[in-house]
Scaffold this motif. Sequence first.
Motif, short mmCIF file in Angstrom:
data_model
loop_
_atom_site.label_atom_id
_atom_site.label_comp_id
_atom_site.label_asym_id
_atom_site.label_seq_id
_atom_site.Cartn_x
_atom_site.Cartn_y
_atom_site.Cartn_z
N ARG A 403 28.13 18.90 22.88
CA ARG A 403 28.53 17.92 23.89
C ARG A 403 29.66 17.05 23.36
O ARG A 403 29.53 16.38 22.34
CB ARG A 403 27.34 17.04 24.26
CG ARG A 403 27.66 15.92 25.25
CD ARG A 403 26.41 15.20 25.69
NE ARG A 403 25.69 14.59 24.60
CZ ARG A 403 25.98 13.39 24.08
NH1 ARG A 403 26.97 12.68 24.55
NH2 ARG A 403 25.23 12.90 23.09
N ARG A 409 36.94 16.07 29.25
CA ARG A 409 36.80 17.26 28.40
C ARG A 409 38.02 17.46 27.51
O ARG A 409 37.92 18.05 26.42
CB ARG A 409 36.55 18.48 29.25
CG ARG A 409 37.68 18.86 30.19
CD ARG A 409 37.24 19.92 31.17
NE ARG A 409 38.28 20.23 32.15
CZ ARG A 409 38.04 20.61 33.40
NH1 ARG A 409 36.80 20.71 33.83
NH2 ARG A 409 39.03 20.89 34.22
N THR A 439 24.13 25.37 25.49
CA THR A 439 24.91 24.71 26.54
C THR A 439 26.09 24.00 25.89
O THR A 439 25.95 23.39 24.82
CB THR A 439 24.05 23.69 27.30
OG1 THR A 439 23.02 24.39 28.01
CG2 THR A 439 24.88 22.90 28.30
N ARG A 441 29.19 21.20 26.97
CA ARG A 441 29.51 20.26 28.04
C ARG A 441 30.62 19.32 27.58
O ARG A 441 30.62 18.83 26.45
CB ARG A 441 28.25 19.46 28.39
CG ARG A 441 28.36 18.54 29.59
CD ARG A 441 27.01 17.89 29.86
NE ARG A 441 25.99 18.89 30.17
CZ ARG A 441 24.71 18.76 29.84
NH1 ARG A 441 24.28 17.70 29.19
NH2 ARG A 441 23.84 19.71 30.17
N ASN A 442 31.58 19.07 28.48
CA ASN A 442 32.61 18.06 28.26
C ASN A 442 33.45 18.36 27.03
O ASN A 442 33.73 17.49 26.22
CB ASN A 442 31.97 16.67 28.14
CG ASN A 442 32.96 15.55 28.38
OD1 ASN A 442 33.85 15.66 29.23
ND2 ASN A 442 32.83 14.47 27.63
N GLU A 474 29.50 23.55 31.17
CA GLU A 474 29.70 22.57 32.23
C GLU A 474 30.86 21.66 31.85
O GLU A 474 30.91 21.15 30.72
CB GLU A 474 28.45 21.72 32.43
CG GLU A 474 27.26 22.50 32.96
CD GLU A 474 26.02 21.64 33.05
OE1 GLU A 474 25.28 21.78 34.03
OE2 GLU A 474 25.79 20.81 32.14
N THR A 476 33.89 22.22 31.10
CA THR A 476 34.56 22.71 29.90
C THR A 476 35.88 23.37 30.28
O THR A 476 36.10 23.77 31.42
CB THR A 476 33.69 23.74 29.16
OG1 THR A 476 33.29 24.76 30.08
CG2 THR A 476 32.45 23.10 28.58
N HIS A 661 21.40 16.64 35.66
CA HIS A 661 22.12 16.30 34.44
C HIS A 661 22.40 14.81 34.38
O HIS A 661 23.13 14.37 33.53
CB HIS A 661 23.43 17.07 34.36
CG HIS A 661 23.22 18.56 34.41
ND1 HIS A 661 22.56 19.24 33.40
CD2 HIS A 661 23.51 19.48 35.36
CE1 HIS A 661 22.50 20.52 33.71
NE2 HIS A 661 23.06 20.69 34.88
#
Length: 661
Positions: A403, A409, A439, A441-442, A474, A476, A661
């Motif tokens: 993350r 991102r 996972t 993310r960002n 997510e 990304t 989320h």
Amino acid sequence: MTHFQSKRLPRPAVVLAAVAGLVAALGLGAVGEAKAADVTTEAAVADRWTDRAHGFASLAGGTTGGAGGKVVTVTDQASLAKYAGAEEPYVIRVAGSIAVEPFGADIVVASDKTVIGVGDTGEIVHGELHLNPGTHNVIIRNLTIRDSAIEGNWDCKDTDFDGIQMDTVHHVWVDHNRFSNICDGQLDVRKDSEYVTVSYNRFENNNKTFGLGWTTNVKTQITIDHNLFAHTKQRNPSVDNAAYAHLYNNYLTAQADPGDPVWTYGNWSRGRTKMVIENSYYRDVQHPYQADTTAELVERGSILRNTTGRHEEWGTAFEPRDFYPYRLDPAAAVPALVSRFSGPQKRIGDSVTLRVPGDYPTVQSAVDAVPEGNASAVTVAVAPGTYREKVFIPATKPNILLRGTGQDRSDTVIVYDTPAAYGGSTGSATVRIAANDVTARNLTFSNDFDEAAHELNGEQALAVKTTGDRIVFEDTAFLGNQDTLMTDSPKLDVISRVYIRDSYIEGDVDFVYGRATTVIERSVIRALSRGSATNNGYITAASTWTGNPYGFLITRSRIVSDAPAGTFHLGRPWHPGGEPAAVAQVLIRDTELPAAVKSAPWTDMSGFSWRDARFAEYRNFGPGAGVTADRPQMSDADARTHTVAHYLKGTDDWAPYARDH
């Protein structure tokens, strides 16, 4: 001021506004109380889940526990003792209940350790966590420590079975634990211990609950906030010869043995202690707060209900905001807040956070700290910056969240510049994910190999390659040219699933490819121009196993391009090594297509006809959309079984698109 004090901070209007907002969120009147159900609002939950120490434990270098060390999970006394007593740093996850033998025995916790319960079920039973003199930088969180009392021995005069005992230590954070039925002290902070914070704990069912001192020196600095003291008789806490004791937003209630006129009491400032109590709540308490004539005690903002006996204040003590900032909740909210948020919390124990670069110098070093066969979630929180490194998450390390902690991102970039000519397609990948249940993310993933500057046979340069199952991306970005993103599986007839949402992918040749079942939803796909007037590239190159009905789904997305009109293909069928059982399946539906898309958008590859593959469109729009003999359209009936849910469901009903989320 002493050497660790910081410049006094003002009390800004925004803090008062935040308090007012919390009161409103909890539905409080001027002196009303919140119901427990009210504190589940977002306003109440905010900022209660940080894994960084606050208060005095945050000063003079702070308290980080086992940060920087490996993460281990223990289920028995021997393993707990081994890692807790080790010289090197560890994050030690306690899974389930550990019964200590012999009854009342110590488990020594050495410096640079985090001991944290997994979920909300981690327990130490019949034993004590003991910090010897000189120990420092220890975090103990999210545990239940219980049942070391001997039946019928209420006073515990002949035993010293504490829950946690520390002597002459510094930088310790005790947070979100539950102590019950301990003989004698549930928590003893002794003999000149310094920089201690005790927060969000439940102290229940005890006589001598929480003591501090056992020294003639006046050195200790301690913060005690948001703790519950219920059915406890004395030392709630008793603070002897502390330089600074800051107690705020604590809830004392249902005192045990209130008939004892002397030794049943709440807070006691003893010796030469300087104590400040703020916005606490006392219900059914005898002697809620008291001070020796040699001590000082300042109380402000607390609420007393059905209390008797001493409630003494004298002296000026100190101003806590001269040392650190803190959020002070309204006293009326304390019963509900403390009842809801104190003690072990599943949300805390469900995941350990490893920070890059604060705790670990590189992303890979944080991944390396995750244990083999990891069964619980580990978050690798990556601060804004550019990390020029390769990252590999092996198949033995599932349940990782990568993350980025920036606002966008693009703030956090993992990048390298290896082409396939220097190690093959797999070896070129900047980030490679072989584990399941990962996972991201960002974040931005990039392979910035410069094709124009090199003439190589093997210009493929992957930003990311996955072979694991249940992979989620997510918010990304994937940056590259040829073969930017490969979503694959361990072998042809093994189905892996990848879900990509709210993301950005760019490239030119086969830049979304592989055999994994892959859903790209609500994303932007940029087809980069190679400067050709006729053929600038191919978006997809699927190699779906013929036994898998679901390959690539691009849905509710937007494809954009700076290439000339009619020069880009939607895809071609990839048969790795000429494998006839790799029969591409690609559906692009409900997606905007640019003018760059060819009127005949599918094409052959390596002697395999696109017409033998499973290519289709459904309800696309934009200047590049169209319906011709060379553009197979999926029927309405078939489209009903080609949704995000159908692609990802598998045999385990995986539904990452439905997560909160």
